[in-house]
Design a protein around this motif. Structure first.
Motif, mmCIF file in Angstrom:
data_model
loop_
_atom_site.group_PDB
_atom_site.id
_atom_site.type_symbol
_atom_site.label_atom_id
_atom_site.label_comp_id
_atom_site.label_asym_id
_atom_site.label_seq_id
_atom_site.Cartn_x
_atom_site.Cartn_y
_atom_site.Cartn_z
ATOM 1 N N ASN A 154 0.827 -1.204 0.000
ATOM 2 C CA ASN A 154 0.000 0.000 0.000
ATOM 3 C C ASN A 154 0.860 1.253 0.000
ATOM 4 N N ASP A 155 2.161 1.071 -0.133
ATOM 5 C CA ASP A 155 3.104 2.186 -0.128
ATOM 6 C C ASP A 155 4.060 2.024 -1.302
ATOM 7 N N ASP A 156 5.005 2.930 -1.413
ATOM 8 C CA ASP A 156 5.981 2.894 -2.502
ATOM 9 C C ASP A 156 7.350 2.558 -1.935
ATOM 10 N N SER A 157 7.708 1.286 -1.980
ATOM 11 C CA SER A 157 9.033 0.885 -1.529
ATOM 12 C C SER A 157 10.070 1.413 -2.521
ATOM 13 N N PRO A 158 11.233 1.882 -2.041
ATOM 14 C CA PRO A 158 12.282 2.340 -2.969
ATOM 15 C C PRO A 158 12.674 1.277 -3.987
ATOM 16 N N SER A 159 12.519 0.011 -3.621
ATOM 17 C CA SER A 159 12.908 -1.062 -4.535
ATOM 18 C C SER A 159 11.961 -1.175 -5.727
ATOM 19 N N PHE A 160 10.746 -0.577 -5.631
ATOM 20 C CA PHE A 160 9.811 -0.628 -6.752
ATOM 21 C C PHE A 160 10.245 0.300 -7.890
ATOM 22 N N ASN A 161 10.918 1.410 -7.533
ATOM 23 C CA ASN A 161 11.465 2.342 -8.527
ATOM 24 C C ASN A 161 10.383 2.848 -9.493
ATOM 25 N N ILE A 162 9.204 3.141 -8.978
ATOM 26 C CA ILE A 162 8.072 3.512 -9.840
ATOM 27 C C ILE A 162 8.234 4.914 -10.412
ATOM 28 N N ILE A 163 8.636 5.872 -9.576
ATOM 29 C CA ILE A 163 8.809 7.252 -10.023
ATOM 30 C C ILE A 163 10.285 7.535 -10.237
ATOM 31 N N GLY A 164 10.649 7.936 -11.449
ATOM 32 C CA GLY A 164 12.038 8.273 -11.743
ATOM 33 C C GLY A 164 12.423 9.615 -11.132
ATOM 34 N N GLU A 165 13.722 9.823 -10.927
ATOM 35 C CA GLU A 165 14.201 11.067 -10.324
ATOM 36 C C GLU A 165 13.837 12.276 -11.178
ATOM 37 N N ARG A 166 13.886 12.140 -12.515
ATOM 38 C CA ARG A 166 13.556 13.272 -13.391
ATOM 39 C C ARG A 166 12.103 13.689 -13.224
ATOM 40 N N GLN A 167 11.205 12.674 -13.137
ATOM 41 C CA GLN A 167 9.781 12.976 -12.983
ATOM 42 C C GLN A 167 9.489 13.590 -11.601
ATOM 43 N N LYS A 168 10.195 13.116 -10.569
ATOM 44 C CA LYS A 168 10.011 13.687 -9.235
ATOM 45 C C LYS A 168 10.312 15.185 -9.232
ATOM 46 N N LYS A 169 11.410 15.562 -9.901
ATOM 47 C CA LYS A 169 11.809 16.974 -9.938
ATOM 48 C C LYS A 169 10.904 17.784 -10.862
ATOM 49 N N GLU A 170 10.592 17.212 -12.033
ATOM 50 C CA GLU A 170 9.798 17.952 -13.032
ATOM 51 C C GLU A 170 8.396 18.287 -12.513
ATOM 52 N N TYR A 171 7.754 17.309 -11.878
ATOM 53 C CA TYR A 171 6.377 17.500 -11.420
ATOM 54 C C TYR A 171 6.286 17.790 -9.913
ATOM 55 N N LYS A 172 7.431 17.835 -9.253
ATOM 56 C CA LYS A 172 7.472 18.056 -7.796
ATOM 57 C C LYS A 172 6.528 17.074 -7.081
ATOM 58 N N ILE A 173 6.816 15.792 -7.291
ATOM 59 C CA ILE A 173 5.991 14.719 -6.727
ATOM 60 C C ILE A 173 6.410 14.469 -5.283
ATOM 61 N N SER A 174 5.431 14.458 -4.403
ATOM 62 C CA SER A 174 5.728 14.153 -3.000
ATOM 63 C C SER A 174 5.313 12.715 -2.694
ATOM 64 N N GLY A 175 4.889 12.451 -1.471
ATOM 65 C CA GLY A 175 4.645 11.061 -1.061
ATOM 66 C C GLY A 175 3.350 10.473 -1.580
ATOM 67 N N VAL A 176 3.163 9.197 -1.240
ATOM 68 C CA VAL A 176 1.958 8.466 -1.610
ATOM 69 C C VAL A 176 0.796 8.903 -0.718
#
Length: 302
Positions: A154-176
């Motif tokens: 029900n969470d985003d484990s770092p091992s899932f690698n779902i959100i790339g670093e570029r997308q995190k910065k581009e869209y300013k994605i925070s937590g689940v």
């Protein structure tokens, strides 16, 4: 008199403690009975409230398992280089028992040494495998261990690698946003277990057309039992381009580790080895099978 009173308290206190433990076990069993169960490599217990329990048989502990994470559905205008079916992570894992817990270990096979070489101990000590997750054993019975993996999926484990670093910065994605995330479906088979879940992320700078300030993804995880009969490696030749894996052999005769690469390839083995050795075209033991995506346009299927 005080000694008699103390003995009375200790005796009945022990009885009550045992009764409490028994009641707790009964409640847990009744809870599992209300969940939908599927037997397989990992027996699963799944409920509508995103409750998910794994029953890990002891023979599966420390076995080589492949965990693959793919995007099943993803939001519009998210990324030009990722679409439904894209793989976000592929890793070998082990379930390991540690006291009253079961750990998921990410196993690395990059640095190697011969089993009978003393330097193997040094390789192991300097390449400790990371713990991806640790779960309390809820129940132990019939040579198996039941763990609650609900929060893990029900969470985003770092091992899932779902959100790339570029997308995190581009869209300013925070937590689940856990209130809008859930486990959708679980299936278990003799050689694999499949988990589908939905994760919703908060987005502070969404793409044009997204007024919800969220990204919702549906994810598919496959946990697959790897064969015990390992296939022979094929060493790459630098003169031929090939997808490969780099390894470091610390049992090399050189005064340092010796690097080499092996090819990523299909496990194609001939049915008739004698005919194959003489250069004849033969049928494989297990052919390569391609499956067409159901979304393939009909005109392109032939």
């Amino acid at each position: 008199m005080r000694l008699l009173t103390l003995a009375f308290v200790l005796f009945f206190g022990t009885i009550y403690a045992q009764d409490d433990s028994s009641d707790s076990s009964d409640k847990f069993d009744k809870k599992l009975e209300k969940l939908s169960s599927q037997k397989g490599m990992i027996t699963t217990y799944f409920g509508e409230n995103s409750e998910l329990f794994f029953e890990i048989p002891d023979h599966l502990l420390n076995k080589d398992l492949l965990m693959v994470t793919r995007l099943r559905q993803l939001p519009a205008n998210y990324s030009a280089y990722r679409n439904a079916g894209s793989k976000t992570a592929e890793q070998m894992i082990h379930f390991q028992k540690n006291g009253n817990k079961i750990d998921i270990i990410q196993v690395s096979t990059t640095n190697v040494a011969a089993d009978d070489d003393p330097i193997l101990l040094s390789v192991q000590q300097n390449n400790l495998n990371p713990i991806l997750a640790s779960f309390k054993i809820e129940k132990e019975a019939n040579n198996s261990f039941i763990i609650d993996v609900s929060k893990f999926y029900n969470d985003d484990s770092p091992s899932f690698n779902i959100i790339g670093e570029r997308q995190k910065k581009e869209y300013k994605i925070s937590g689940v946003d856990k209130s809008r995330s859930r486990i959708d479906e679980v299936k278990s088979f003799p050689k694999n277990t499949e988990i589908i879940h939905t994760l919703t992320y908060k987005v502070n700078k969404p793409p044009r057309g997204n007024s919800t300030n969220t990204f919702t993804f549906q994810i598919n995880h496959s946990i697959i039992e790897l064969p015990e009969d390992l296939m022979p490696v094929r060493y790459t030749d630098p003169r031929v381009g090939w997808f490969s894996l780099k390894k470091y052999n610390y049992s090399s005769n050189k005064l340092k580790s010796d690097s080499y690469t092996i090819a990523k390839r299909w496990r194609l083995e001939p049915k008739d080895k004698k005919a194959y050795a003489s250069g004849e075209l033969v049928e494989p033991v297990k052919p390569i099978v391609y499956y067409l995506d159901p979304a393939t346009p009909t005109k392109w299927i032939p």
